[in-house]
Design a protein around this motif. Structure first.
Motif, PDB file in Angstrom:
ATOM      1  N   TRP A  97       0.803  -1.269  -0.148  1.00 17.35           N
ATOM      2  CA  TRP A  97      -0.167  -0.022   0.094  1.00 17.35           C
ATOM      3  C   TRP A  97       0.827   1.410  -0.033  1.00 17.35           C
ATOM      4  N   LEU A  98       1.944   1.151   0.597  1.00 15.40           N
ATOM      5  CA  LEU A  98       2.784   2.475   1.068  1.00 15.40           C
ATOM      6  C   LEU A  98       3.935   2.684   0.173  1.00 15.40           C
ATOM      7  N   LYS A  99       4.802   1.554  -0.229  1.00 18.08           N
ATOM      8  CA  LYS A  99       6.128   1.660  -0.645  1.00 18.08           C
ATOM      9  C   LYS A  99       6.310   1.408  -1.903  1.00 18.08           C
ATOM     10  N   THR A 100       5.681   0.282  -2.225  1.00 20.48           N
ATOM     11  CA  THR A 100       5.612  -0.044  -3.701  1.00 20.48           C
ATOM     12  C   THR A 100       4.081  -0.551  -4.121  1.00 20.48           C
ATOM     13  N   PRO A 101       3.423   0.346  -4.115  1.00 25.69           N
ATOM     14  CA  PRO A 101       2.001   0.224  -4.397  1.00 25.69           C
ATOM     15  C   PRO A 101       1.691  -0.950  -5.422  1.00 25.69           C
ATOM     16  N   GLY A 102       0.754  -1.930  -4.787  1.00 26.53           N
ATOM     17  CA  GLY A 102       0.357  -2.917  -5.714  1.00 26.53           C
ATOM     18  C   GLY A 102       1.488  -4.080  -5.905  1.00 26.53           C
ATOM     19  N   GLU A 103       2.498  -3.931  -5.229  1.00 26.28           N
ATOM     20  CA  GLU A 103       3.615  -5.249  -5.349  1.00 26.28           C
ATOM     21  C   GLU A 103       3.813  -5.647  -3.792  1.00 26.28           C
ATOM     22  N   CYS A 104       3.733  -6.802  -3.715  1.00 23.29           N
ATOM     23  CA  CYS A 104       4.113  -7.530  -2.363  1.00 23.29           C
ATOM     24  C   CYS A 104       5.625  -7.670  -2.003  1.00 23.29           C
ATOM     25  N   ALA A 105       6.103  -7.139  -0.993  1.00 24.08           N
ATOM     26  CA  ALA A 105       7.381  -7.401  -0.567  1.00 24.08           C
ATOM     27  C   ALA A 105       7.928  -8.685  -0.404  1.00 24.08           C
ATOM     28  N   VAL A 106       7.098  -9.618   0.006  1.00 28.96           N
ATOM     29  CA  VAL A 106       7.491 -11.017   0.020  1.00 28.96           C
ATOM     30  C   VAL A 106       7.525 -11.484  -1.592  1.00 28.96           C
ATOM     31  N   LYS A 107       8.879 -11.868  -1.711  1.00 29.17           N
ATOM     32  CA  LYS A 107       9.323 -12.532  -3.087  1.00 29.17           C
ATOM     33  C   LYS A 107       9.298 -13.649  -3.014  1.00 29.17           C
ATOM     34  N   ASP A 108       7.929 -14.350  -3.456  1.00 31.29           N
ATOM     35  CA  ASP A 108       8.133 -16.053  -3.254  1.00 31.29           C
ATOM     36  C   ASP A 108       7.009 -16.350  -4.517  1.00 31.29           C
ATOM     37  N   ASP A 109       6.570 -17.761  -4.528  1.00 30.93           N
ATOM     38  CA  ASP A 109       5.612 -18.211  -5.542  1.00 30.93           C
ATOM     39  C   ASP A 109       4.313 -17.545  -5.577  1.00 30.93           C
ATOM     40  N   TYR A 110       3.872 -16.642  -4.723  1.00 29.53           N
ATOM     41  CA  TYR A 110       2.804 -15.739  -4.733  1.00 29.53           C
ATOM     42  C   TYR A 110       2.620 -14.998  -5.924  1.00 29.53           C
ATOM     43  N   GLU A 111       3.782 -14.295  -6.203  1.00 24.84           N
ATOM     44  CA  GLU A 111       3.710 -13.134  -7.272  1.00 24.84           C
ATOM     45  C   GLU A 111       3.022 -13.483  -8.498  1.00 24.84           C
ATOM     46  N   GLU A 112       3.401 -14.752  -9.048  1.00 25.42           N
ATOM     47  CA  GLU A 112       2.747 -15.199 -10.143  1.00 25.42           C
ATOM     48  C   GLU A 112       1.274 -15.424 -10.134  1.00 25.42           C
ATOM     49  N   ILE A 113       0.927 -15.786  -8.850  1.00 21.55           N
ATOM     50  CA  ILE A 113      -0.503 -15.961  -8.614  1.00 21.55           C
ATOM     51  C   ILE A 113      -1.332 -14.853  -8.664  1.00 21.55           C
ATOM     52  N   LEU A 114      -0.557 -13.738  -7.866  1.00 20.46           N
ATOM     53  CA  LEU A 114      -1.268 -12.612  -7.748  1.00 20.46           C
ATOM     54  C   LEU A 114      -1.407 -11.858  -9.484  1.00 20.46           C
ATOM     55  N   LYS A 115      -0.259 -12.099 -10.140  1.00 20.76           N
ATOM     56  CA  LYS A 115      -0.612 -11.489 -11.492  1.00 20.76           C
ATOM     57  C   LYS A 115      -1.593 -11.948 -12.136  1.00 20.76           C
ATOM     58  N   LYS A 116      -2.018 -13.406 -11.871  1.00 17.00           N
ATOM     59  CA  LYS A 116      -3.158 -14.044 -12.490  1.00 17.00           C
ATOM     60  C   LYS A 116      -4.583 -13.286 -12.081  1.00 17.00           C
ATOM     61  N   ILE A 117      -4.406 -13.114 -10.668  1.00 13.69           N
ATOM     62  CA  ILE A 117      -5.655 -12.792  -9.811  1.00 13.69           C
ATOM     63  C   ILE A 117      -6.117 -11.429 -10.464  1.00 13.69           C
ATOM     64  N   VAL A 118      -5.133 -10.525 -10.526  1.00 12.36           N
ATOM     65  CA  VAL A 118      -5.824  -9.203 -11.214  1.00 12.36           C
ATOM     66  C   VAL A 118      -6.541  -9.139 -12.503  1.00 12.36           C
ATOM     67  N   HIS A 119      -6.214 -10.276 -13.207  1.00 11.61           N
ATOM     68  CA  HIS A 119      -6.963 -10.367 -14.482  1.00 11.61           C
ATOM     69  C   HIS A 119      -8.203 -11.290 -14.281  1.00 11.61           C
ATOM     70  N   ALA A 120      -8.511 -12.131 -13.071  1.00 13.50           N
ATOM     71  CA  ALA A 120      -9.682 -12.953 -13.140  1.00 13.50           C
ATOM     72  C   ALA A 120     -10.673 -12.359 -12.790  1.00 13.50           C
ATOM     73  N   ASP A 121     -11.830 -13.142 -13.248  1.00 19.92           N
ATOM     74  CA  ASP A 121     -13.308 -12.847 -13.157  1.00 19.92           C
ATOM     75  C   ASP A 121     -13.675 -13.510 -11.680  1.00 19.92           C
ATOM     76  N   GLN A 122     -12.964 -14.596 -11.582  1.00 22.36           N
ATOM     77  CA  GLN A 122     -13.155 -15.573 -10.254  1.00 22.36           C
ATOM     78  C   GLN A 122     -11.990 -16.066  -9.750  1.00 22.36           C
ATOM     79  N   LEU A 123     -11.675 -16.097  -8.266  1.00 23.20           N
ATOM     80  CA  LEU A 123     -10.898 -16.427  -7.600  1.00 23.20           C
ATOM     81  C   LEU A 123     -11.402 -17.587  -6.811  1.00 23.20           C
ATOM     82  N   TRP A 124     -10.902 -18.828  -7.051  1.00 24.52           N
ATOM     83  CA  TRP A 124     -11.305 -20.114  -6.124  1.00 24.52           C
ATOM     84  C   TRP A 124     -10.009 -20.591  -5.492  1.00 24.52           C
TER      85      TRP A 124
END
Lengths: 168, 216
Positions: A48-75
């Motif tokens: 929210w504050l330092k790198t808006p929209g990007e998570c500071a924890v650099k692990d396998d979630y980053e690729e998932i997040l990139k998909k979530i922002v374009h998704a109609d549904q997240l299960w």
């Protein structure tokens, strides 16, 4: 597009989903996450504050997040623990907060965060194990409210067909 | 009375709002003659020690920030390693959040009562309080002032042994803001707060606007 994150080691659930989605020709990204390196949200607020929209924890979630922002549904498919989803499932939800900003507004009667992207995915849960389904449905409604989307519901593993009816 | 306090914030102690809240709360406890030991879940090296303390103590207080409408993932991860006690051990919770309205914390509060049962512990209530995001952005006296009301709750907890008293329940504040307040605060969110947040963001070293979309 539908994003399905399976945090359990049971791929039979995702196999069933895959087959049905192929029949109804729905585009989906299915991520088997049980062995991925996905840590917990560390609450640093950098997204929210330092790198808006990007998570500071650099692990396998980053690729998932990139998909979530374009998704109609997240299960999220999760094992349960102590009447709730377990930490692996909860981490998927906790780490989604980069998709909202720290700016605030009122929606109906409560404060909400302003969305970062035009539209946020509707959210659904499939849980494996003992849990209070009514509570999980209430919780999913709250999650969706704060993401500015809709809850598709919380379904037991045995109710995958009902969950699929929301996807197709 | 001795209380085992577990700070379940995933944020390191130095930056933990929950820790600052506990700082004021435990002053109140001490004033009433109660003693406590406090552990931080953010320090994974201490998890074995915390587990031992969980089994050895009969009065446990778990304090946490609300994360996506319920308990933080790190707390679930820790709790999943515990065995049910079923020996009359009491557990109380402090549930704090950023949003001001108490309504925002009720779903999490419901879970905490279920959690106590699932751990075989006797539920002694949850102290619910929103409006704490600013602790992170404040320093010195301004920060002390924000958390100061928790001291009285520490006194109350030491006297009552639970968070069930009317005083503790009232501490949550309004469930929702009345319409005139929502209109006024809504205007502040729209016109004043974004520049305040942008300033805070720059102090964190941000080079992009708050509403930046990295994944177009």
């Amino acid at each position: 597009m539908i994003v399905i994150v399976n945090t359990t080691s049971d791929e039979a659930i995702t196999d069933t989903i895959k087959q049905q989605l192929a029949v109804c020709k729905v585009e989906a990204e299915i991520i088997e996450a049980s062995n991925l390196n996905i840590g917990h949200c560390i609450g640093c607020n950098y997204c929210w504050l330092k790198t808006p929209g990007e998570c500071a924890v650099k692990d396998d979630y980053e690729e998932i997040l990139k998909k979530i922002v374009h998704a109609d549904q997240l299960w999220v498919i999760s094992d349960t623990a102590l009447g709730f989803i377990n930490h692996k499932g909860k981490n998927i939800f906790d780490r989604v907060i980069p998709i909202i900003t720290m700016n605030l507004c009122f929606k109906k009667k409560e404060m909400r965060h302003v969305k970062r992207y035009k539209k946020n995915a509707n959210v659904g849960l499939i849980f494996k194990g003992e849990a209070d389904g009514d509570f999980l449905n209430r919780w999913m409604e709250r999650v969706a409210l704060n993401l500015g989307s809709k809850s598709l519901g919380a379904f037991k593993e045995s109710e995958v067909k009902e969950a699929l009816s929301c996807m197709c | 009375m001795h209380v085992l306090i577990i700070n379940a914030s995933p944020r390191v102690k130095q930056y933990s709002n929950t820790d600052k809240i506990l700082g004021a709360f435990t002053k109140g406890l001490s004033e009433e003659g109660a003693t406590f030991s406090q552990y931080e879940l953010s320090d994974r090296r201490s998890w074995d020690e915390i587990r031992n303390a969980y089994y050895e103590n009969d009065n446990i207080l778990i304090a946490m920030p609300l994360f996506v409408e319920c308990v933080p993932g790190i707390l679930m991860e820790f709790l999943e390693t515990l065995k049910s006690k079923n020996d009359g051990t009491k557990v109380s919770f402090i549930l704090q959040g950023g949003f001001y309205e108490a309504s925002q914390l009720r779903c999490g509060e419901t879970y905490l009562e279920m959690l106590a049962k699932n751990l075989g512990l006797e539920y002694a209530g949850t102290l619910v309080k929103g409006g704490n995001f600013g602790i992170r952005l404040a320093e010195g006296e301004a920060r002390d002032k924000q958390v100061e009301p928790f001291k009285e709750m520490g006194v109350e907890f030491a006297r009552e042994g639970s968070f069930f008293s009317p005083k503790c329940k009232a501490f949550a504040g309004p469930e929702l803001f009345p319409l005139p307040v929502r209109i006024m605060v809504g205007m502040a969110f729209k016109f004043a707060m974004p520049s305040y947040f942008t300033k805070a963001s720059k102090a964190f070293g941000a080079k992009k606007p708050l509403n930046y979309r990295p994944y177009k």
